[in-house]
Motif scaffolding. Structure first.
Motif: not given
Ligand code: SF4
Length: 182
Positions: A27, A29-30, A32-33, A71, A131, A182
């Protein structure tokens, strides 16, 4: 051992041995990550996985648990995961628990029957970085799925008898505090 980029070990599972079977996040694209921004997703070559298992069979031949990285290895299809799990058992014959983490959406490519077979191969418990269960928040953080997807996929896990637990963000998006990766 092969480890690529950021290595996140789930602290609620035994933190060794570890086995990397994927790199990066599908993904990525979150909002916050940033953990895997520079690591494109790919599955590790089977040769790497086998080399690492050989090494583990020498250093830790009686291992009963293993944590799979990274991940979201859960995204691999049944056809990819089952041979890897079978290889884990060949090299570590006392293996009981194969721990994986992933996204709710990683379960979409697996049927309940496939999940049951993966459980027989050791995937008895997984961790999901959910989340939030709130669609507004999920949209805000660009999580890529909605509350309905969480319910649908978790029902499949329940039917397959796989234990799961979830991690959640503990703040609103304006002041995100990350408690999950995640
Ligand atoms: S929070 Fe998890 S799913 Fe979202 S970008 Fe980060 S590793 Fe990927």
């Amino acid at each position: 051992m092969h480890f690529t980029g950021t290595v996140y070990r789930n602290p609620y599972w035994p933190t060794w041995p570890l086995l990397e079977i994927t790199q990066g996040c599908t993904h990525n694209k979150c909002k916050f990550c940033t953990m895997y921004k520079d690591v494109p997703f790919r599955m590790s070559p089977m040769e790497w996985i086998e080399e690492d298992l050989k090494e583990l069979s020498e250093s830790d031949p009686n291992a009963r648990t293993i944590q799979i990285l990274s991940a979201n290895p859960l995204v691999l299809t049944y056809d990819k995961l089952a041979p890897i799990f079978e290889m884990v058992h060949r090299y570590l014959p006392k293996m009981e628990y194969i721990y994986l983490a992933g996204r709710v959406s990683d379960l979409k490519n697996k049927t309940v029957e496939e999940l049951k077979k993966l459980k027989e191969l050791g995937m008895k418990e997984i961790s999901l970085g959910v989340e939030s269960g709130d669609d507004w928040t999920l949209n805000m953080i660009n999580k890529g799925y909605h509350a309905e997807d969480i319910l649908e996929q978790c029902h499949k896990l329940e039917e397959a008898g796989i234990d799961y637990w979830m991690t959640f963000l503990k703040a609103l998006p304006e002041s995100l505090t990350v408690v999950s990766t995640l």
